[in-house]
Design a protein around this motif. Structure first.
Motif, PDB file in Angstrom:
ATOM      1  N   LEU A  55       1.059  -0.636   0.007  1.00  0.00           N
ATOM      2  CA  LEU A  55      -0.231   0.008   0.426  1.00  0.00           C
ATOM      3  C   LEU A  55       0.751   0.871   0.200  1.00  0.00           C
ATOM      4  CD1 LEU A  55      -2.557  -0.579   2.611  1.00  0.00           C
ATOM      5  CD2 LEU A  55      -3.080  -0.500   0.137  1.00  0.00           C
ATOM      6  N   ALA A  56       2.112   1.498   0.363  1.00  0.00           N
ATOM      7  CA  ALA A  56       2.598   2.335   1.191  1.00  0.00           C
ATOM      8  C   ALA A  56       3.379   3.140  -0.147  1.00  0.00           C
ATOM      9  CB  ALA A  56       3.837   1.937   1.444  1.00  0.00           C
ATOM     10  N   LYS A  57       3.183   2.345  -1.537  1.00  0.00           N
ATOM     11  CA  LYS A  57       3.935   2.706  -2.808  1.00  0.00           C
ATOM     12  C   LYS A  57       2.606   3.435  -3.402  1.00  0.00           C
ATOM     13  CE  LYS A  57       6.861  -1.753  -3.498  1.00  0.00           C
ATOM     14  NZ  LYS A  57       6.562  -3.363  -4.424  1.00  0.00           N
ATOM     15  N   SER A  62      -3.839   4.763   3.729  1.00  0.00           N
ATOM     16  CA  SER A  62      -3.634   3.665   4.067  1.00  0.00           C
ATOM     17  C   SER A  62      -3.098   2.985   4.570  1.00  0.00           C
ATOM     18  CB  SER A  62      -4.948   2.617   2.533  1.00  0.00           C
ATOM     19  OG  SER A  62      -5.899   3.907   2.114  1.00  0.00           O
ATOM     20  N   ALA A  63      -1.983   2.731   4.222  1.00  0.00           N
ATOM     21  CA  ALA A  63      -0.691   2.119   4.394  1.00  0.00           C
ATOM     22  C   ALA A  63      -0.222   2.343   6.084  1.00  0.00           C
ATOM     23  CB  ALA A  63       0.878   2.514   4.191  1.00  0.00           C
ATOM     24  N   GLY A  64      -0.138   3.543   6.372  1.00  0.00           N
ATOM     25  CA  GLY A  64      -0.313   4.208   7.169  1.00  0.00           C
ATOM     26  C   GLY A  64      -1.854   4.367   8.575  1.00  0.00           C
TER      27      GLY A  64
END
Length: 283
Positions: A55-57, A62-64
Motif C-alpha cells: 500500500l505504501a507504494k 491507507s498504509a499508515g
C-alpha cells in the motif's frame, strides 16, 4: 479510521479487554494469556490481508492506517503482558517509541505519526546463540595445535575397555516409528469449538463439522458418525491438527483432523479437561 477489517480488529481488542479481568479473577491465567496471543495472531493475519508494504507504494494514508492498527494491538498486548514479562515489555515499548505512560487498558491510545525504532527479536528461539558464537570466535582465534578433543569417559569400566563406545545410542523401541522433536514441532494442535455439525450424505461414518479457532472458522470431516450424533458435538471443545493439507472426503473438503482415542470398539473424542480459550495451542 478504516473499514470492516479495522472495525473487526477493534471489536476483538475491546472484547479481549473485557474478557481478561474475569479470567484473571478466576485464576485462569493460561486462558488469559491465550486470549492475548489470539489478539496478536489476528493482528498478524490483518497484516497479511492489508499488505501495508505494498500500500505504501500507491496509498500512503491507507498504509499508515494499517500500521497504526497493528501497532495499537502491540501496545495493548504490551499493556496486558507487562505484569508477566516486564523486562521484555520495556524492550518492546522502546522499539515502539513509547513509554510506561502508554500502558493503558483502552483502545486508541497510540499517538498518530509515532516514530518506531530499530526492531530487535524479543523472543529468540535460542537466547544463548550469541554466547555460543562468541565462544566459537574465541576458539577460532587459537592456533590449531592448541585445540584438542578429549574422549568422554562415563565410567571406570568404560575407561578400561577401549572397545566400548563413549556415547552409545539409545536402543530403538521395537515396532515403534520414532520421530525427533523437530518433527513433532511441525504439528500444530489447537483447541476448536464445534459450531456446526451434520452427517455427510451417502455415508454412515462421516460428520461434517465447522469449528471455530478464535481467529477463523474452518470445515473438517471426521469419521466419528458411528459413535456420535451431530448434536452431541455442537458447542464442544475438541482438539484438531490445524496444519494438515486440505483433503476431500466423499466430495467434502476437510481442513484439519479431529483427534480421538479408540479402544475395544469404542471411540472418544479428545477434549480439554478444563475450560480453555478457543483456538488455544497445545504443546
Amino acid at each position: 479510521p478504516g473499514g470492516e477489517l479495522e472495525a473487526e480488529l477493534r471489536i476483538m481488542a475491546e472484547n479481549t479487554l473485557e474478557t481478561l479481568p474475569k479470567l484473571v479473577r478466576e485464576f485462569k491465567l493460561h486462558a488469559a494469556l491465550e486470549e492475548v496471543l489470539q489478539l496478536v495472531r489476528r493482528a498478524n493475519k490483518y497484516m497479511e490481508q492489508t499488505e501495508p508494504w505494498k500500500l505504501a507504494k500507491s496509498d500512503l494514508a491507507s498504509a499508515g492506517t494499517a500500521l497504526w492498527h497493528v501497532l495499537e494491538i502491540f501496545r495493548l498486548a504490551a499493556t496486558l503482558l507487562s505484569p508477566v514479562i516486564p523486562g521484555k515489555i520495556d524492550n518492546l515499548l522502546h522499539q515502539l517509541g513509547l513509554d510506561q505512560g502508554h500502558l493503558q487498558l483502552a483502545w486508541g491510545v497510540l499517538p498518530a505519526g509515532i516514530q518506531t525504532r530499530t526492531a530487535e527479536v524479543l523472543f529468540p528461539r535460542q537466547e544463548y546463540i550469541q554466547e555460543i558464537s562468541q565462544e566459537t570466535e574465541q576458539s577460532m582465534d587459537k592456533p590449531s595445535e592448541q585445540i584438542t578433543t578429549a574422549p568422554a569417559i562415563d565410567s571406570p569400566a568404560q575407561a578400561s575397555d577401549p572397545t566400548q563406545p563413549n556415547n552409545p545410542a539409545p536402543e530403538p523401541i521395537p515396532g515403534v516409528l520414532q520421530i525427533g522433536i523437530d518433527d513433532f514441532a511441525k504439528v500444530q494442535l489447537r483447541v476448536a469449538e464445534v459450531v456446526e455439525a451434520e452427517r455427510v450424505p451417502k455415508t454412515d461414518k462421516l460428520l461434517r463439522l465447522v469449528v471455530d479457532l478464535g481467529d477463523e472458522r474452518r470445515q473438517i470431516v471426521a469419521g466419528v458418525a458411528s459413535w456420535y450424533e451431530p448434536e452431541q458435538l455442537l458447542g464442544k471443545q475438541i482438539v484438531i491438527v490445524a496444519n494438515l493439507k486440505p483433503v476431500k472426503l466423499r466430495g467434502v473438503e476437510s481442513h484439519g483432523m479431529l483427534l480421538a482415542a479408540k479402544s475395544e470398539g469404542k471411540l472418544s473424542v479428545l477434549t480439554p479437561m478444563g475450560e480453555v480459550a478457543t483456538g488455544a495451542s497445545i504443546s
